[in-house]
Design a protein around this motif. Structure first.
Motif, PDB file in Angstrom:
ATOM      1  N   ASN A   1      -7.378  16.222 -12.288  1.00  0.00           N
ATOM      2  CA  ASN A   1      -6.285  16.795 -13.090  1.00  0.00           C
ATOM      3  C   ASN A   1      -6.743  18.039 -13.838  1.00  0.00           C
ATOM      4  O   ASN A   1      -6.016  19.032 -13.917  1.00  0.00           O
ATOM      5  CB  ASN A   1      -5.741  15.764 -14.086  1.00  0.00           C
ATOM      6  CG  ASN A   1      -5.055  14.626 -13.366  1.00  0.00           C
ATOM      7  OD1 ASN A   1      -4.673  14.758 -12.199  1.00  0.00           O
ATOM      8  ND2 ASN A   1      -4.916  13.487 -14.040  1.00  0.00           N
TER       9      ASN A   1
ATOM     10  N   SER B   1      -5.181  21.739 -13.170  1.00  0.00           N
ATOM     11  CA  SER B   1      -4.525  22.451 -14.280  1.00  0.00           C
ATOM     12  C   SER B   1      -5.112  23.853 -14.473  1.00  0.00           C
ATOM     13  O   SER B   1      -4.515  24.689 -15.120  1.00  0.00           O
ATOM     14  CB  SER B   1      -4.639  21.649 -15.574  1.00  0.00           C
ATOM     15  OG  SER B   1      -5.975  21.691 -16.024  1.00  0.00           O
TER      16      SER B   1
ATOM     17  N   ASP C   1     -10.073  10.968 -11.478  1.00  0.00           N
ATOM     18  CA  ASP C   1      -8.696  11.430 -11.723  1.00  0.00           C
ATOM     19  C   ASP C   1      -8.669  12.462 -12.843  1.00  0.00           C
ATOM     20  O   ASP C   1      -7.972  13.467 -12.756  1.00  0.00           O
ATOM     21  CB  ASP C   1      -7.791  10.251 -12.105  1.00  0.00           C
ATOM     22  CG  ASP C   1      -7.499   9.393 -10.891  1.00  0.00           C
ATOM     23  OD1 ASP C   1      -7.846   9.819  -9.778  1.00  0.00           O
ATOM     24  OD2 ASP C   1      -6.944   8.293 -11.077  1.00  0.00           O
TER      25      ASP C   1
END
Ligand code: BTN
Length: 270
Positions: free
Chosen positions: A198, A202, A194
């Motif tokens: 992420n 981003s 995760d």
């Protein structure tokens, strides 16, 4: 190693290096070695490629001066899925390039599925291939980084490190890349996909923007929502429906700070 450069890159502990002055393709060599039973992690690095390959069957511009390297990982290391490896590889390429101080005022971004952009122009591309058609035995994770030159006359904005004041030799980029890869691999092995996902999203260019995606047999336009857990690009179309795209070329509205949006061309050498 015959013909090796004066200074070989320092690789993370346990990572080996095979260097070539010239080879057909470092990915092809990684897959040949895997087929003959060799395991990883092994970096295969060449000064030039005579048959460098890119995504979707394209050729990859491979004269001396840029970085052509593939990491062979056996399935014991790469036991998770390809999407996760692709995320990890993209983050490693991003960090390797982002570490050059001359780029501190530049905008770095990843472009789905796995290009690295500097100010909207492509500076690096990744190609991940598997050995073993039924059950992959090994992976070849290929990185092409434009260090001292980039191809002219191609339909996408492209750039290289020297254009932005980064004066380095390809081996230095490999050293940074291998270090960044090992560090993300460690994070991944601790099980935090995760965090990786992420971090990757981003850094993604075009998030929330209206983009065009060229598929094999169609062209779609929509708002880029992100990337799902399987690595698919999620695109919201004008009627509100969301399409998940697994393979295609994304065209951003700005098309790179130095140029307007350009059309894809499958005959492109880049
Ligand atoms: C892309 O199309 O963007 C992916 C390009 C990947 C190029 C690299 S260079 C090292 C490795 N060997 C190859 O033949 N291809 C990859």
């Amino acid at each position: 190693m015959p013909g090796a450069p004066d200074k070989l890159p320092a690789l993370p502990s346990g990572h080996r290096l095979a260097y070539y002055r010239s080879i057909d393709s470092t990915n092809a060599e990684a897959l040949r070695r895997a087929a003959s039973g060799e395991g990883g992690p092994l970096w295969i690095w060449a000064d030039r490629q005579t048959a460098g390959r890119g995504r979707r069957g394209r050729a990859w511009f491979s004269p001396p001066g840029n970085l052509y390297a593939s990491l062979l990982l056996s399935t014991t290391t790469a036991s998770r899925n390809l999407t996760e490896i692709s995320i990890l590889a993209g983050l490693a390429a991003f960090d390797a390039v982002a570490g050059f101080s001359a780029l501190r005022d530049c905008q770095l971004a990843l472009k789905w599925p796995n290009d690295l952009l500097v100010n909207g122009a492509k500076i690096a591309g990744l190609l991940i291939e598997c050995e073993g058609s039924v059950r992959p035995q090994a992976l070849a994770i290929g990185f092409g980084v434009n260090v001292n030159q980039h191809p002219d006359g191609v339909p996408q904005p492209v750039t290289d490190l020297s254009r932005h004041g980064v004066e380095v030799v390809p081996g230095e980029v490999l050293e940074r890349l291998a270090g960044a890869f090992a560090s993300w691999l460690e994070t991944w092995e601790r099980g935090s996909i995760d965090a990786l996902h992420n971090a990757w999203v981003s850094r993604l260019s075009g998030l929330g923007e209206t983009v065009t995606v060229r598929l094999a047999d169609d062209t779609l336009t929509g708002r880029l929502l992100g990337v799902d857990g399987n690595g698919g690009l999620t695109l919201q179309q004008a009627d509100g429906s969301v399409r998940v795209i697994m393979a295609g070329d994304v065209f951003l509205p700005s098309g790179g700070r130095d140029g307007a949006e350009r059309e894809p061309n499958d005959a492109s050498p880049f």
